[in-house]
Each structure stands twice: as structure tokens, then as C-alpha cells.
Design a protein around this motif. Structure first.
Motif, PDB file in Angstrom:
ATOM      1  N   ARG A  72       8.010   2.416  -4.466  1.00 35.25           N
ATOM      2  CA  ARG A  72       7.375   1.405  -3.621  1.00 35.25           C
ATOM      3  C   ARG A  72       6.205   2.014  -2.864  1.00 35.25           C
ATOM      4  O   ARG A  72       6.319   3.114  -2.299  1.00 35.25           O
ATOM      5  N   ASP A  74       0.755  -2.172   1.987  1.00 32.76           N
ATOM      6  CA  ASP A  74       0.689  -3.398   1.201  1.00 32.76           C
ATOM      7  C   ASP A  74      -0.767  -3.726   0.904  1.00 32.76           C
ATOM      8  O   ASP A  74      -1.478  -4.276   1.732  1.00 32.76           O
ATOM      9  N   GLY A  87      -1.632  -5.615  -1.679  1.00 31.14           N
ATOM     10  CA  GLY A  87      -1.462  -6.622  -2.711  1.00 31.14           C
ATOM     11  C   GLY A  87      -2.649  -7.544  -2.882  1.00 31.14           C
ATOM     12  O   GLY A  87      -2.810  -8.165  -3.919  1.00 31.14           O
ATOM     13  N   ARG A 145       4.897  -7.184  -4.072  1.00 30.28           N
ATOM     14  CA  ARG A 145       4.228  -5.911  -3.789  1.00 30.28           C
ATOM     15  C   ARG A 145       4.098  -5.027  -5.034  1.00 30.28           C
ATOM     16  O   ARG A 145       3.598  -3.924  -4.963  1.00 30.28           O
TER      17      ARG A 145
END
Length: 360
Positions: free
Chosen positions: A128, A132, A134, A166
Motif C-alpha cells: 500500500r 494517496d 489517486g 487506492r
């Protein structure tokens, strides 16, 4: 069982050939049901999201046509394919810790059609990004390529795919391939426990992605998966491990290692209040009056296995300075982190305090 599973199994058993079924989404409907040759291997696109690879098989054109006809003959064209893996992930990621604990032990119908062809036992690796990004299409495109290249280089040419908004990446690594994935083992490391080896692979992924692509990532490893019905539980356990990472500010986590963080997270409000009440009976000062760096000191000493010289190196302070800090911490808390029992008490206190700060 999917519409293509049984005919594919009959063919592969009869011809004694290996297959690798992979997630391979396509927006071009014209490629479904077609063969392609890549890197001297034949591929067949089964549906909108799945393709099958045939390593070391050199079929004639007639054999390809026959297999393709057999596979597509069982397709239910009236019912669109449902991405059950994506659905499962989006449901799990919304669960709290208690829900993930329950899900990590459940046996459910396999959510990945290709999983019946995997080699067991094995583990899921969940990668991960910490930031973020995205909304940045260029960054997402780069991330897709980087994650695929790194996973292939370190874990081998196995199953992996992106999940969630994400674009988290999950990959499967058979236990039989674990030793191959740990590239930097010295002779002294040959007897490492499986969890240590998994952690080594996770750390290798973090460092390789950071050094080669400048993505800051965290990697979590699932519970041991023995069969397809445990994949959903494996995914839940990997997500659970990521929830516990922030307590230690760690970049990697292997499910099964963080028992104390898990108990600290699951503890009821009544249990937490009782813990602090008993702890503060021995303390000279309330928690808010403890040294500002007590959390770092406790976690540093624990990370160093109570080795003060190593803890000083981890904390970037002189050994004598750390000893002075430890003496002061013992005075105000009533617990000496150099004692193993007191260290565990203060470590749980640090976990609870970190959790309390994060929830504010």
C-alpha cells in the motif's frame, strides 16, 4: 467453480501441462476468446478480467483452436462476470479491527477463480502506498508498472493484481518459493524462521520500491493459506496486519507477530481504564507529565531487545544520555524499561497511548 474451470482442468490433466491463471483486465471485448504469444509463451483471454498462461507448452494451431472452443463452449454469456475479489476487498477494508479478526479465521467460497491452480501453502503480500495520489493519472500509471515489475522481480512470475480505490497491490507467494525470494540471505541466515523470511521479503519490497521508483509503501503479509477457501481470510489478515503497523510506525508487518498491538487494539474501554489505573499507582507523575520522548524511548529499547547500546544507536543518542533518560523514566513511571516485565508494561502503555493519540 467458474464456467471454464472444469474443461481447463480436463485438458491440462490429459495433456499433463502446467497453467497459470491470472487477473488480466481488458477493456477490449474483441480479445476475449483469442490466443496471443508473449515472451515465447501462449496466453488465452478467458473473459473481461482473466487470462490463462501455458508455460513450456508449444501447442499446434489445431490444439489451440480445440482448447479455445472447449473453454468458450461453457461460457454463460447472459450473466456478466462479477469481480468477487474486488468486492471482497472493498468490504474488508471498511471493517474495524474486530470485524477483520473474525474474517481472518473464516472459510468462505474462493474469491479468485485462478486460486484453484495455485501451489499451497502460501502467503498474500499486500503493498500500500502511504500517500494517496489517486487523482494523479501519471502517478497511477507509473505505480501500476513499478508494482508489477518489483513483484515479478522479487516474488517471481506469480499472481498479483491491484485492488480498491487506492490501487493497493496484493500478490501470492507459495511457501515453496519463499527461499528463492529472499535474495540477500547469508549463510548465517539459513535457519531463519518462516516469519523472519517473510519479513525479509517484505522489507526487500519496501526498499526496492523506494530506491527504484521513489514510492513510499508499507507491506503486510497474511496468515498462512492452506487452500482456496482461506484466501478471503488471508486477505483479511493482511489488512489486519496493516491496521497494527501504525502502532509501531513500521513499514512491514507479518500477521502473527503483533500480538501485543492486537490485544491493545481489541481491549475494551473498561480494560484500558483499569490498566492505566493500576499502572499509575506506582508512578510519581501522571502520564501527561512523563518525559516528552518516553514513547520513542520505550519502543527503541523494545526494538533493541533491551540492549541499551543498540537502543542508543536506534534512537540516535549517546549511550550515557540514554541511561540518564532511562533512570528518569523509571523514576517518574515506577517501571524500569531495562527490566523485561516492566518493559512489557511500558510497551503496552506506549501502544495504548499511540492509539489514543491517533484516534483524536
Amino acid at each position: 467453480m467458474t464456467w471454464w474451470s472444469e474443461p481447463l482442468r480436463r485438458w491440462t490433466d490429459a495433456l499433463e501441462i502446467d497453467v497459470v491463471v491470472e487477473h488480466a483486465p481488458t477493456s477490449d471485448p474483441t480479445v476475449i476468446g483469442l490466443w496471443s504469444e508473449q515472451r515465447n509463451e501462449w496466453w488465452f483471454q478467458l473473459d473481461e478480467s482473466t487470462r490463462v498462461r501455458f508455460p513450456d507448452w508449444k501447442p499446434t494451431e489445431a490444439m489451440r483452436e480445440a482448447l479455445g472452443f472447449t473453454l468458450l463452449g461453457g461460457r454463460d454469456v447472459a450473466r456478466p462476470a462479477v469481480d468477487r475479489m474486488e468486492q471482497a476487498y472493498r468490504t474488508l477494508i471498511e471493517m474495524d479491527v474486530h470485524g477483520l479478526v473474525r474474517a481472518s479465521t473464516a472459510h468462505v467460497q474462493p474469491c479468485i477463480p485462478s486460486s484453484e491452480y495455485w501451489v499451497y501453502p502460501g502467503y498474500l503480500f499486500l503493498v500500500r502506498r502511504n500517500r494517496d495520489d489517486g487523482s494523479l493519472e501519471e502517478a497511477n500509471s507509473s505505480w501500476t508498472q513499478v508494482s508489477s515489475d518489483m513483484l515479478s522481480a522479487i516474488l517471481g512470475e506469480g499472481w498479483h493484481r491491484e485492488l480498491g480505490e487506492r490501487r493497493d497491490v496484493v500478490a501470492y507467494l507459495p511457501l515453496a518459493k519463499l527461499e528463492e525470494a529472499v535474495l540477500d540471505l547469508s549463510e548465517a541466515d539459513d535457519e531463519l524462521h518462516v516469519m523472519d523470511r517473510l519479513n525479509s521479503v517484505a522489507k526487500l519490497l519496501v526498499s526496492a520500491i523506494a530506491e527504484d521508483a521513489y514510492f513510499d509503501v508499507r507491506v503486510a503479509v497474511s496468515r498462512r493459506i492452506e487452500k482456496p477457501s482461506q484466501i478471503h481470510a488471508g486477505l483479511a489478515s493482511a489488512l489486519l496486519a496493516t491496521r497494527l503497523q501504525w502502532l509501531d510506525n513500521a513499514r512491514t508487518a507479518v500477521f502473527g507477530e503483533g500480538l501485543l498491538p492486537l490485544f491493545a487494539t481489541l481491549a475494551s474501554n473498561e480494560a484500558v481504564d483499569a490498566f492505566w489505573q493500576v499502572l499509575l499507582e506506582r508512578a510519581q507523575l501522571p502520564v501527561d507529565a512523563w518525559p516528552d520522548d518516553w514513547l520513542d524511548i520505550v519502543q527503541g529499547v523494545i526494538q533493541a531487545n533491551l540492549n541499551i547500546s543498540e537502543a542508543a544507536r536506534i534512537l540516535y543518542v549517546h549511550r550515557n544520555t540514554l541511561i540518564h533518560k532511562l533512570d528518569r523514566l523509571a523514576q517518574v513511571t515506577g517501571h524500569d524499561v531495562r527490566d523485561v516485565t516492566d518493559a512489557m508494561v511500558l510497551y503496552v502503555a506506549a501502544l495504548l497511548k499511540t492509539q489514543q493519540v491517533a484516534l483524536k
